[in-house]
Each structure stands twice: as structure tokens, then as C-alpha cells.
Design an enzyme around this catalytic site. Sequence first.
Site, mmCIF file in Angstrom:
data_model
loop_
_atom_site.group_PDB
_atom_site.id
_atom_site.type_symbol
_atom_site.label_atom_id
_atom_site.label_comp_id
_atom_site.label_asym_id
_atom_site.label_seq_id
_atom_site.Cartn_x
_atom_site.Cartn_y
_atom_site.Cartn_z
ATOM 1 C CG ASP A 110 -3.068 -8.971 -1.309
ATOM 2 O OD1 ASP A 110 -4.026 -9.754 -1.275
ATOM 3 O OD2 ASP A 110 -2.937 -8.050 -0.473
ATOM 4 C CE LYS A 170 -1.930 -12.254 0.476
ATOM 5 N NZ LYS A 170 -3.146 -12.437 -0.314
HETATM 6 P P1 NDP Z 1 -5.257 -2.902 -4.880
HETATM 7 O O1 NDP Z 1 -3.919 -2.476 -4.436
HETATM 8 O O2 NDP Z 1 -5.523 -3.064 -6.331
HETATM 9 O O3 NDP Z 1 -6.370 -1.916 -4.296
HETATM 10 C C1 NDP Z 1 -6.512 -1.708 -2.941
HETATM 11 C C2 NDP Z 1 -7.561 -0.650 -2.709
HETATM 12 O O4 NDP Z 1 -7.869 -0.599 -1.312
HETATM 13 C C3 NDP Z 1 -7.103 0.740 -3.106
HETATM 14 O O5 NDP Z 1 -8.204 1.495 -3.497
HETATM 15 C C4 NDP Z 1 -6.504 1.270 -1.803
HETATM 16 O O6 NDP Z 1 -6.491 2.687 -1.687
HETATM 17 C C5 NDP Z 1 -7.475 0.677 -0.785
HETATM 18 N N1 NDP Z 1 -6.767 0.500 0.487
HETATM 19 C C6 NDP Z 1 -5.728 -0.314 0.733
HETATM 20 N N2 NDP Z 1 -5.320 -0.190 1.997
HETATM 21 C C7 NDP Z 1 -6.132 0.726 2.553
HETATM 22 C C8 NDP Z 1 -6.210 1.278 3.842
HETATM 23 N N3 NDP Z 1 -5.369 0.911 4.821
HETATM 24 N N4 NDP Z 1 -7.195 2.181 4.063
HETATM 25 C C9 NDP Z 1 -8.054 2.542 3.076
HETATM 26 N N5 NDP Z 1 -8.000 2.064 1.833
HETATM 27 C C10 NDP Z 1 -7.059 1.167 1.575
HETATM 28 O O7 NDP Z 1 -5.556 -4.276 -4.085
HETATM 29 P P2 NDP Z 1 -6.616 -5.413 -4.431
HETATM 30 O O8 NDP Z 1 -7.825 -4.811 -5.029
HETATM 31 O O9 NDP Z 1 -5.899 -6.487 -5.147
HETATM 32 O O10 NDP Z 1 -6.943 -5.989 -2.970
HETATM 33 C C11 NDP Z 1 -8.020 -5.491 -2.161
HETATM 34 C C12 NDP Z 1 -8.367 -6.503 -1.102
HETATM 35 O O11 NDP Z 1 -8.772 -7.743 -1.726
HETATM 36 C C13 NDP Z 1 -7.231 -6.904 -0.142
HETATM 37 O O12 NDP Z 1 -7.771 -7.182 1.124
HETATM 38 C C14 NDP Z 1 -6.702 -8.181 -0.761
HETATM 39 O O13 NDP Z 1 -6.033 -8.993 0.195
HETATM 40 C C15 NDP Z 1 -8.003 -8.824 -1.204
HETATM 41 N N6 NDP Z 1 -7.882 -9.846 -2.236
HETATM 42 C C16 NDP Z 1 -7.293 -9.580 -3.436
HETATM 43 C C17 NDP Z 1 -7.204 -10.552 -4.405
HETATM 44 C C18 NDP Z 1 -6.698 -10.272 -5.772
HETATM 45 O O14 NDP Z 1 -6.848 -11.139 -6.630
HETATM 46 N N7 NDP Z 1 -6.124 -9.104 -6.048
HETATM 47 C C19 NDP Z 1 -7.650 -11.934 -4.136
HETATM 48 C C20 NDP Z 1 -8.345 -12.094 -2.868
HETATM 49 C C21 NDP Z 1 -8.418 -11.080 -1.956
HETATM 50 P P3 NDP Z 1 -5.087 3.477 -1.692
HETATM 51 O O15 NDP Z 1 -4.615 3.406 -3.108
HETATM 52 O O16 NDP Z 1 -5.407 4.836 -1.212
HETATM 53 O O17 NDP Z 1 -4.170 2.725 -0.749
#
Ligand code: NDP
Length: 452
Positions: free
Chosen positions: A172, A132
Site C-alpha cells: 500500500d 490491513k
Molecule cells: P504509493 O506509496 O506508491 O504512492 C502514494 C502517492 O500518494 C505518492 O505520490 C504520495 O506522495 C501521495 N501521497 C500519499 N500520502 C499523501 C498525503 N498525505 N498527501 C499528499 N500526497 C500523498 O502508494 P499507492 O499508489 O500504492 O497507494 C495510493 C492509494 O491507493 C492509497 O490510498 C492506497 O490505499 C490505495 N490503494 C492501493 C493499492 C495498491 O495496489 N497499491 C490497492 C488499492 C488501493 P509522497 O511521496 O509525497 O508522500
Amino acid sequence: MTTRSDTTTALNRLLAEIEHRNPAQPEFHQAAHEVLETLAPVIAARPEYAEPGLIERLVEPERQVIFRVPWQDDQGRVHVNRGFRVEFNSALGPYKGGLRFHSSVNLGVIKFLGFEQIFKNALTGLGIGGGKGGSDFDPHGRSDAEVMRFCQSFMTELYRHIGEHTDVPAGDIGVGGREIGYLFGQYRRITNRWEAGVLTGKGQGWGGSLIRPEATGYGNVLFAAAMMRERGEDLEGQTAVVSGSGNVAIYTIEKLAALGANAVTCSDSSGYVVDEKGIDLDLLKQIKEVERGRVDAYAKRRGASARFVPGGRVWEVPADIALPSATQNELDEADAETLIRNGVKAVSEGANMPTTPEAVHLLQKAGVAFGPGKAANAGGVAVSALEMAQNHARTSWTAARVEEELTHIMNDIHTTCHETAERYDAPGDYVTGANIAGFERVADAMLAQGVI
Ligand code: NDP
């Protein structure tokens, strides 16, 4: 003979040592506890796993790279961020795992994600190791040109550590198609190689796989559906609460709708939206993917059915299933109590480690089906591995073929976790099932390959 209680004592001693040797990394400690605390039965049952040094090697990354990332904003000011790549375990294949760009990123966060990734990747059965990376760079509010300069500077160091047979990053939080494009461009420029398999999540005209953007969210819904089937139910007509509004959340909502369920929430770090009619996906995609806006804009434009709750958590909205899809530790004990009180039947983790250990315990005790991220969100990395296979063969598969493979992989992961839990006297406990099944695959490969 090693008993279960000897093993538990040895594992607790090791956990204390991990905390001592890795100070100020609470997320990594949490991930190590979560896995190691479930391994006593398998180590007691299979003496080869008690071999001195095996677990100690498993919790120590093979390599950790930390580097400076200087870049200039549109006004010419210089910023200095920190870049990370933790290459945790390559016993099963090249390191594989995403890059996260978020202000909260530090070494402990990347290590927790890399550690989880080892077991998740093993569960897919696709021959990929765990790694990662990321940076404390925050892309929010930055122009495309600033994001491009940051990505180019980040890759100017990262390129020497990665490669299609070595380490294959993906997206991510904060890293989507735009960022992967800039990163790939800089890699190609520096190395003078068209090496499509060095990054996954690429654009569809230049080596990306169909269904990769959808894969994590779709996969999590497929996992939730499989858990519901075990209970003699399906997703048809169920109400769902989803947190986040990024890549994972959007395609979770899309797949729920395809299977007849209704997602009524989404969120970001400013608060959440609840929409009685169900989230309008076209509007959400327009705001989040095209305009890169905030979720309150959704409520303003949707009309009477939707309202924005500043600072709130989606878990207070009554639902049959909950799919946390934002970030770590976003669903705590109080949230779990609320969900249980409101009759939740299943919780399936789209994000990595979104549910605190206390909340997991409460949900399981209440008989809620609980799908841990390393199993439930493995669809993303699985389709990344399929993207690597397509790149290697210089071909591209149809969306239908990729989705069929994804469905097969998610059902297989569900069966593996379910059967492993039963084998170790923990029926219905997907946490134990996922940890032990992933561990067995990695540990067997590590033992066969000697002390390295
Ligand atoms: P994105 O950046 O596309 O979206 C993240 C979302 O989560 C946004 O809406 C963001 O809001 C919110 N968010 C992030 N950090 C915080 C925080 N500290 N508090 C509140 N809201 C938060 O990321 P992904 O959708 O790709 O990833 C989401 C999760 O899924 C993560 O845990 C990631 O590790 C996991 N994941 C992702 C994969 C992938 O293929 N993309 C694969 C497997 C797991 P804001 O814009 O306000 O920050």
C-alpha cells in the site's frame, strides 16, 4: 415487520456507539458511516440481516495487533516505530489487505482501511477476508539498508500472525516491491518455509504475478470506462486529472493512454504537475520508480509543456474525468465544486476514501458518475488473489491471461454494483450498489457460520 425508518434509527444508534467505543478514530468513523448509512434498504428488505449482533460483529475487528518496531539507522541511532495488523473479518477467506508505511498511520487509519477492505474483497468474488496493517515509519529519504532493517524488525513480530491460510498482507502507500522483498526474506528466514502465498506483490522471479504492479491503476481505468459506457461514451479523447505519482497513479496514467485518454496531471505531497502534452510516463517512472525523487523534478526535465504548482491540488485543472490516486480525503467539497464547474463527467477512486462524504454527495447530485474505491480500486487485491492461486498451484500465468481475468473481474464488479443499486431503488448510485452487494456476501457467510 421492520421498516426502513426503524432500521435507520437502529443504525444511527449503532453509529453513535461506534464513535463512543472507538474514540479519536475519525477515519474509521467516516468509513463506518459511509457503509452503514446505505444499508437500511437491504436490512429492511431481508429480516435475517436485522438479527441482533450481526452488524455489531461486522464493525468489530476479529483481532487487532499493535507492536513495537525498533530499528537502527545508518548512524547507529535507535528508532522506535509502531506496527499494526488489524484482522477485521475472515468469513469469506483468509484476511487480505495491504501494509501502509506512512507517518500518518495510526490505529484508526488502519481500521478504516481494514473495514473498507472487507466489502472490496467480497466484491471480487474471490474468497478473501478483510484486513490491513502498517506502521508510522516514513520510508522517504531512508537508505535501502535502513528500509531493510526496518522491514526485518517489522516482520520479526508480524510473522507469528500471518500465513497463506491465515492472513496475507500486500503493499500500500510506502510499501512496494522493495519492501515486500525484504519482508518476504525475513519471513522465510524465521519460519524456514518457502511459503510464497504469505505475501503478495512479490518479485516476478520468485512467486509474484505478472500485472500485479499494474492491477490497481489498470482496474480503476477499466471501472471508469465501464461507467462511461453506461453514459453512452468511452474514454477515447477524454482528458483526465490524476493525483498521486506512486504505484496506483502511474499505472492509471498508463492504462488511460492505452485506451486513448490523456492524463495531464500527477502530484505528490509537495504539489502537482500539469503537462499540456500529457504526462510522459517514461520520465515519470524514471523519477519516481528508479530515482525515488519528487514530482517537481518532472517539470524541470520535461520542458515547456509542463509546470509545477507547489502545494496545489490537481482538481483545479479542467478535465472530463478525475481519478484520485494518492490518499484519503484528498478531494473535498470545494474541489468537487471546481470539478463540476469544469464539466467533469466521472470520478473514479483509485485511492481508498479519497473523496470526502460532502464531495461525494455534491458529485452525485450533479449527475457525475462516481465510482467508490471499494469497487473501482479492487483490481489490485483481485490480482493479489490470482497471485495466491498461482502460488498454490506452483505455476505462473502469462500477462495476457492475468489481464484478461482482471478485465473480466472489473466488468463484473461494475455490473454487480450497477444492478444492486437498481434493485434497491438507487439507479446509478455505485456507492449504494457496492456497499450492499459487498455486505450481502459477507453477511450471508457470517450468518451461516454462527455467532463467532
Ligand atoms: P504509493 O506509496 O506508491 O504512492 C502514494 C502517492 O500518494 C505518492 O505520490 C504520495 O506522495 C501521495 N501521497 C500519499 N500520502 C499523501 C498525503 N498525505 N498527501 C499528499 N500526497 C500523498 O502508494 P499507492 O499508489 O500504492 O497507494 C495510493 C492509494 O491507493 C492509497 O490510498 C492506497 O490505499 C490505495 N490503494 C492501493 C493499492 C495498491 O495496489 N497499491 C490497492 C488499492 C488501493 P509522497 O511521496 O509525497 O508522500
